[in-house]
Design a protein around this motif. Structure first.
Motif, PDB file in Angstrom:
ATOM      1  N   UNK A   1       0.842  -1.180   0.000  1.00  0.00           N
ATOM      2  CA  UNK A   1       0.000   0.000   0.000  1.00  0.00           C
ATOM      3  C   UNK A   1       0.883   1.237   0.000  1.00  0.00           C
ATOM      4  N   UNK A   2       1.378   1.623  -1.132  1.00  0.00           N
ATOM      5  CA  UNK A   2       2.253   2.768  -1.258  1.00  0.00           C
ATOM      6  C   UNK A   2       1.425   3.968  -1.671  1.00  0.00           C
ATOM      7  N   UNK A   3       1.023   4.757  -0.668  1.00  0.00           N
ATOM      8  CA  UNK A   3       0.179   5.917  -0.889  1.00  0.00           C
ATOM      9  C   UNK A   3       1.033   7.172  -0.766  1.00  0.00           C
ATOM     10  N   UNK A   4       1.436   7.732  -1.889  1.00  0.00           N
ATOM     11  CA  UNK A   4       2.295   8.905  -1.863  1.00  0.00           C
ATOM     12  C   UNK A   4       1.520  10.197  -1.642  1.00  0.00           C
ATOM     13  N   UNK A   5       0.247  10.091  -1.300  1.00  0.00           N
ATOM     14  CA  UNK A   5      -0.557  11.269  -0.991  1.00  0.00           C
ATOM     15  C   UNK A   5      -0.559  11.589   0.499  1.00  0.00           C
ATOM     16  N   UNK A   6      -0.091  10.681   1.323  1.00  0.00           N
ATOM     17  CA  UNK A   6      -0.125  10.858   2.773  1.00  0.00           C
ATOM     18  C   UNK A   6       1.287  10.819   3.352  1.00  0.00           C
ATOM     19  N   UNK A  24      13.410  -5.492  -1.817  1.00  0.00           N
ATOM     20  CA  UNK A  24      12.503  -5.380  -2.968  1.00  0.00           C
ATOM     21  C   UNK A  24      11.582  -4.167  -2.793  1.00  0.00           C
ATOM     22  N   UNK A  25      11.054  -3.998  -1.601  1.00  0.00           N
ATOM     23  CA  UNK A  25      10.189  -2.844  -1.328  1.00  0.00           C
ATOM     24  C   UNK A  25      10.971  -1.544  -1.474  1.00  0.00           C
ATOM     25  N   UNK A  26      12.203  -1.528  -0.979  1.00  0.00           N
ATOM     26  CA  UNK A  26      13.049  -0.341  -1.073  1.00  0.00           C
ATOM     27  C   UNK A  26      13.292   0.017  -2.540  1.00  0.00           C
ATOM     28  N   UNK A  27      13.550  -0.976  -3.361  1.00  0.00           N
ATOM     29  CA  UNK A  27      13.752  -0.723  -4.793  1.00  0.00           C
ATOM     30  C   UNK A  27      12.481  -0.193  -5.445  1.00  0.00           C
ATOM     31  N   UNK A  28      11.333  -0.709  -5.037  1.00  0.00           N
ATOM     32  CA  UNK A  28      10.051  -0.215  -5.560  1.00  0.00           C
ATOM     33  C   UNK A  28       9.844   1.250  -5.171  1.00  0.00           C
ATOM     34  N   UNK A  29      10.244   1.598  -3.956  1.00  0.00           N
ATOM     35  CA  UNK A  29      10.135   2.987  -3.504  1.00  0.00           C
ATOM     36  C   UNK A  29      11.015   3.884  -4.374  1.00  0.00           C
ATOM     37  N   UNK A  30      12.230   3.446  -4.647  1.00  0.00           N
ATOM     38  CA  UNK A  30      13.127   4.229  -5.503  1.00  0.00           C
ATOM     39  C   UNK A  30      12.526   4.377  -6.906  1.00  0.00           C
ATOM     40  N   UNK A  31      11.945   3.303  -7.421  1.00  0.00           N
ATOM     41  CA  UNK A  31      11.326   3.350  -8.747  1.00  0.00           C
ATOM     42  C   UNK A  31      10.129   4.289  -8.777  1.00  0.00           C
ATOM     43  N   UNK A  46      11.186  13.550   1.983  1.00  0.00           N
ATOM     44  CA  UNK A  46      11.314  12.462   2.962  1.00  0.00           C
ATOM     45  C   UNK A  46      11.802  11.173   2.289  1.00  0.00           C
ATOM     46  N   UNK A  47      11.245  10.878   1.127  1.00  0.00           N
ATOM     47  CA  UNK A  47      11.646   9.677   0.381  1.00  0.00           C
ATOM     48  C   UNK A  47      13.110   9.796  -0.039  1.00  0.00           C
ATOM     49  N   UNK A  48      13.476  10.937  -0.615  1.00  0.00           N
ATOM     50  CA  UNK A  48      14.854  11.130  -1.081  1.00  0.00           C
ATOM     51  C   UNK A  48      15.839  11.082   0.078  1.00  0.00           C
TER      52      UNK A  48
END
Length: 69
Positions: A1-6, A24-31, A46-48
């Motif tokens: 559940x990657x909600x980049x609105x919150x 794998x999740x970390x790579x998905x976040x980078x993508x 925050x992500x960067x």
């Protein structure tokens, strides 16, 4: 559940992914930075920041503790 609105949800997910060393999740976040162009600046920062802090050490979530030895 990657909600980049919150911001709160992103912060929690980042914490879980980093603390558990979920590569794998970390790579998905980078993508996701390429896929989602309309991410709020605070959330994007925050992500960067998390990506920069972790670097290539996602499989060792306690890497930064080595500085205190």
């Amino acid at each position: 559940m990657w909600n980049t609105d919150s911001y709160d949800e992103v912060d929690i997910i980042l914490s879980i992914v980093v603390n558990l060393g979920l590569e794998i999740c970390f790579n998905k976040i980078k993508e996701s930075l390429q896929r989602y162009k309309d991410i709020d600046k605070a959330i994007l920062d925050e992500i960067k920041e998390t990506i920069d802090e972790v670097g290539e050490n996602i499989l060792n979530p306690y890497y930064s503790l080595g500085k205190f030895e």
